[in-house]
Scaffold this motif. Structure first.
Motif, short mmCIF file in Angstrom:
data_model
loop_
_atom_site.label_atom_id
_atom_site.label_comp_id
_atom_site.label_asym_id
_atom_site.label_seq_id
_atom_site.Cartn_x
_atom_site.Cartn_y
_atom_site.Cartn_z
N VAL A 238 -3.18 8.52 -2.27
CA VAL A 238 -3.53 7.46 -1.34
C VAL A 238 -3.43 6.12 -2.06
CG1 VAL A 238 -6.00 7.71 -1.87
CG2 VAL A 238 -5.31 6.61 0.26
N GLY A 239 -2.97 5.10 -1.35
CA GLY A 239 -2.90 3.74 -1.89
C GLY A 239 -3.57 2.78 -0.95
N TRP A 240 -4.20 1.75 -1.50
CA TRP A 240 -4.90 0.76 -0.67
C TRP A 240 -4.55 -0.65 -1.12
CZ3 TRP A 240 -7.54 4.66 -3.40
CH2 TRP A 240 -8.05 4.28 -4.65
N GLU A 241 -4.46 -1.54 -0.16
CA GLU A 241 -4.06 -2.94 -0.41
C GLU A 241 -4.46 -3.77 0.80
OE1 GLU A 241 -3.37 -5.71 -1.63
OE2 GLU A 241 -1.65 -5.49 -2.96
N GLY A 242 -4.47 -5.09 0.64
CA GLY A 242 -4.76 -6.00 1.75
C GLY A 242 -6.12 -6.63 1.63
N ALA B 168 0.83 -1.20 0.00
CA ALA B 168 0.00 0.00 0.00
C ALA B 168 0.87 1.26 0.00
CB ALA B 168 -0.94 0.00 1.20
N GLY B 169 2.00 1.19 0.69
CA GLY B 169 2.92 2.33 0.70
C GLY B 169 3.51 2.61 -0.66
N THR C 74 -10.69 0.08 -8.41
CA THR C 74 -10.12 -1.26 -8.33
C THR C 74 -9.36 -1.44 -7.02
OG1 THR C 74 -9.88 -1.34 -10.73
CG2 THR C 74 -8.58 -2.90 -9.46
N TRP C 75 -9.51 -2.61 -6.42
CA TRP C 75 -8.74 -2.97 -5.22
C TRP C 75 -7.79 -4.11 -5.59
CZ3 TRP C 75 -9.41 -1.16 -0.07
CH2 TRP C 75 -8.62 -1.82 0.87
N PRO C 76 -6.48 -3.97 -5.28
CA PRO C 76 -5.76 -2.82 -4.73
C PRO C 76 -5.63 -1.71 -5.77
CG PRO C 76 -4.22 -4.55 -5.33
CD PRO C 76 -5.59 -5.13 -5.55
N GLY C 77 -5.22 -0.52 -5.30
CA GLY C 77 -5.08 0.58 -6.23
C GLY C 77 -4.66 1.85 -5.53
N SER C 78 -4.76 2.95 -6.25
CA SER C 78 -4.36 4.25 -5.70
C SER C 78 -5.10 5.36 -6.43
CB SER C 78 -2.84 4.45 -5.83
OG SER C 78 -2.47 4.50 -7.21
N ALA C 79 -5.09 6.54 -5.85
CA ALA C 79 -5.75 7.69 -6.46
C ALA C 79 -5.27 8.96 -5.77
CB ALA C 79 -7.27 7.58 -6.33
N LEU C 80 -5.49 10.09 -6.43
CA LEU C 80 -5.25 11.39 -5.82
C LEU C 80 -6.56 11.88 -5.25
CD1 LEU C 80 -3.36 13.84 -5.35
CD2 LEU C 80 -4.19 14.74 -7.55
N VAL D 156 3.62 0.72 -8.81
CA VAL D 156 2.71 -0.43 -8.82
C VAL D 156 3.55 -1.67 -8.54
CG1 VAL D 156 1.08 -1.81 -10.15
CG2 VAL D 156 1.14 0.69 -10.44
N PRO D 157 3.35 -2.33 -7.39
CA PRO D 157 4.19 -3.49 -7.07
C PRO D 157 3.84 -4.69 -7.95
CG PRO D 157 2.48 -3.19 -5.41
CD PRO D 157 2.38 -2.02 -6.33
N LEU D 158 4.80 -5.60 -8.07
CA LEU D 158 4.55 -6.84 -8.78
C LEU D 158 3.44 -7.62 -8.10
CD1 LEU D 158 8.24 -7.97 -9.42
CD2 LEU D 158 6.70 -6.88 -11.05
#
Length: 300
Positions: A73-77, A43-44, A90-96, A164-166
């Protein structure tokens, strides 16, 4: 200040977490930190986070509003449902997120914990070198408690470029463990029943531990006496006097007087933490050397 956020709704046990405060068990303070450390890290990356710190979201979800400013902001888990201003993302993902934006996280099909991280740093005081919330010790986060509606969080500074992580290599199959220091307190037959038995995650779970239902009665009738209390670790599989197994988690008590038959390896503890009540689980023993190799591989 880069942004000010207001919590509109927070599920039970939604807290501020960072990497925790390891090394303080000698003082009776558990490390705390994210229940799913890998998802916290990912997420970081999605947020371009410059500093540690996250909102750990539980199954019931979260609603927040950007009162002023903007932040990445980023979200994951796990697998949750997320929307910005009612528009699904979309989950996981990110946005301003900009001033006036509302972010909503709702339960999805999988997982107990999600992580919301930000480009800017959470402007909160550290307790014993960490922002991590321990509600039992009343340390960290916002007044050492879970987040609730009306709380405001300030973000300072800017983040770095999001990454964007693998794809995660989350494993499947039995939860792997190493035999514990009290394994010899259990008979060979009982240890065999444990390895070949089935268990179920129950609703009696929190950041301190997860109680399991012994589906095959592996520990039924076992005469297990309590021991002199000694230090315990996250992942320890503690067997209560009535034969109930409990897997100890990030906010475990510093010492325990019940025997621990084994310890879930670090490479599988995140996966175990995300198992919802009702999930069946089996355990498979590995050597300490194998556990170390898996951990080194995961860190690459």
């Amino acid at each position: 200040m880069s942004a000010r956020l207001r919590i509109e709704r927070a599920g039970p046990l939604t807290t501020i977490q960072d990497k925790g405060r390891p090394g303080l068990l000698v003082h009776g303070i558990s490390a705390s930190g994210p229940m799913d450390a890998e998802s916290y890290r990912r997420a970081g990356l999605l947020a371009g986070a410059r500093a540690d710190g996250a909102i750990e979201v539980t199954q019931a979800g979260l609603d927040l509003i950007v009162v002023e400013g903007s932040t990445q902001v980023g979200w994951e888990g796990g697998s949750f449902s997320v929307a910005i201003n009612s528009e699904p993302k979309t989950w996981p993902g990110s946005a301003l997120l900009n001033s006036g934006d509302r972010l909503t996280i709702k339960p999805g099909p999988l997982g107990n914990y999600g992580y919301l991280r930000f480009g800017g740093a959470l402007d909160l005081p550290q307790s014993m070198g960490s922002l991590a919330t321990s509600t039992r010790a009343r340390l960290g986060g916002v007044e050492g408690r879970s987040l609730r509606a009306g709380d405001e969080l300030v973000l300072v500074g800017e983040g770095v470029a999001p990454v964007v992580p693998l794809a995660s290599g989350a494993g499947t199959g039995p939860i792997r463990f190493v035999w514990g220091i009290h394994a010899e307190q259990f008979s060979r037959d009982l240890r065999e029943r444990f390895v070949h038995g089935s268990f179920r995650v129950t609703a009696a779970m929190d950041r301190m531990g997860v109680r399991l239902a012994d589906l095959d009665n592996a520990f039924a009738g076992a005469s297990i006496l309590s021991l002199v209390s000694d230090p315990i670790l996250p992942g320890d599989i503690q067997i209560l006097g009535d034969g109930t197994p409990i897997v100890l988690m990030r906010d475990h008590q510093p010492t325990g007087g019940y025997p621990r038959i084994g310890t879930v390896i670090s490479a599988d503890l995140d996966r175990f933490a995300q198992m919802r009540p009702g999930t069946e689980v089996a355990f498979s023993p590995v050597t300490v050397e194998h556990a170390h190799r898996l951990l080194r591989s995961k860190a690459k």
